[in-house]
Design a protein around this motif. Structure first.
Motif, short mmCIF file in Angstrom:
data_model
loop_
_atom_site.label_atom_id
_atom_site.label_comp_id
_atom_site.label_asym_id
_atom_site.label_seq_id
_atom_site.Cartn_x
_atom_site.Cartn_y
_atom_site.Cartn_z
N LEU A 37 0.80 -1.22 0.00
CA LEU A 37 0.00 0.00 0.00
C LEU A 37 0.84 1.28 0.00
N PHE A 40 -0.05 4.15 -2.35
CA PHE A 40 -1.40 4.64 -2.12
C PHE A 40 -1.42 5.53 -0.88
N GLU A 43 0.24 8.87 -1.83
CA GLU A 43 -0.66 9.68 -2.65
C GLU A 43 -1.80 10.28 -1.83
N GLY A 75 2.68 1.23 -7.91
CA GLY A 75 1.34 0.86 -7.46
C GLY A 75 0.64 -0.21 -8.27
N LEU A 108 -7.39 0.69 1.24
CA LEU A 108 -7.61 1.45 0.00
C LEU A 108 -8.81 2.38 0.15
N CYS A 111 -7.63 5.39 1.91
CA CYS A 111 -6.86 6.24 0.99
C CYS A 111 -7.80 7.02 0.08
N GLN A 112 -8.81 6.35 -0.43
CA GLN A 112 -9.76 7.01 -1.31
C GLN A 112 -10.48 8.14 -0.57
N VAL A 120 -8.40 6.81 -6.10
CA VAL A 120 -7.78 5.75 -5.31
C VAL A 120 -6.47 5.31 -5.96
N SER A 122 -2.37 5.18 -6.97
CA SER A 122 -1.03 5.16 -6.37
C SER A 122 -0.13 6.18 -7.06
N THR A 147 -4.97 -1.56 -10.79
CA THR A 147 -5.67 -1.34 -9.52
C THR A 147 -7.16 -1.64 -9.67
#
Length: 176
Positions: A37, A40, A43, A75, A108, A111-112, A120, A122, A147
């Motif tokens: 990850l 991600f 980012e 990613g 994820l 992250c989103q 979402v 990377s 992804t």
């Protein structure tokens, strides 16, 4: 005539192929979630210890090569991982692999959310602007495809509904 069959109907008996499948499974389970990850997280602006400043790269748990934070292809490997994990679950009902995949998908989603609810990736969103302007960039569409395909496979083969939600929100970004 050759016809495809569902992987659920295939069983590997002890053999070279079974041994290779077990080797692949063990490799996938050995991968560190944070390393998968890492890009991600970067980012999304999520800071983890030893992620932003790496004092000893040779002994770091981070992934390098094409997965290095400086690589424009970074990613994509996570997408490959998600597809493989989902297919292993479908084939073998591998609960350990599904649990690992589910945790990664939860991360994820975080992250989103940190990226505003849609992106979402990377890689930076601006990579697509470079692509539109015909500027040098190394295949952001491939990186994102991996992804997105991994998320789709997690839904199709392992029934992870959160993966489909993430995918749907990312689709909104493309339509925007």
């Amino acid at each position: 005539m050759i016809q495809s069959i569902s992987s659920e109907k295939v069983t590997l008996n002890p053999s070279l192929f079974y041994n290779r499948a077990e080797h692949n499974r063990n490799y996938l389970l050995s991968l560190d979630n944070k390393a998968l990850l890492q890009n991600f997280y970067i980012e999304a602006g999520i800071t983890l210890p030893n992620l932003m400043v790496v004092e000893d790269p040779e002994n770091s748990w981070l992934h390098w090569g094409w997965e290095a934070p400086s690589s424009q292809l970074r990613g994509h490997f996570l997408g490959h991982f998600l597809s493989a994990a989902a297919m292993l679950y479908q084939t073998n009902h591998d609960i350990e692999m599904k649990a690992k995949m589910d945790v990664i998908i939860q991360e994820l989603a975080k992250c989103q959310e940190e990226n505003g609810g849609r992106w979402v990736g990377s890689i930076p969103e601006k990579y697509f602007t470079r692509l539109e302007k015909n500027k040098q960039i190394w295949s952001p569409q491939y990186t994102m495809h991996k992804t997105l395909m991994g998320l789709l496979d997690a839904y199709r083969f392992a029934g992870n509904k959160q993966a489909l939600t993430i995918l749907s929100h990312q689709a909104d970004w493309y339509v925007e």
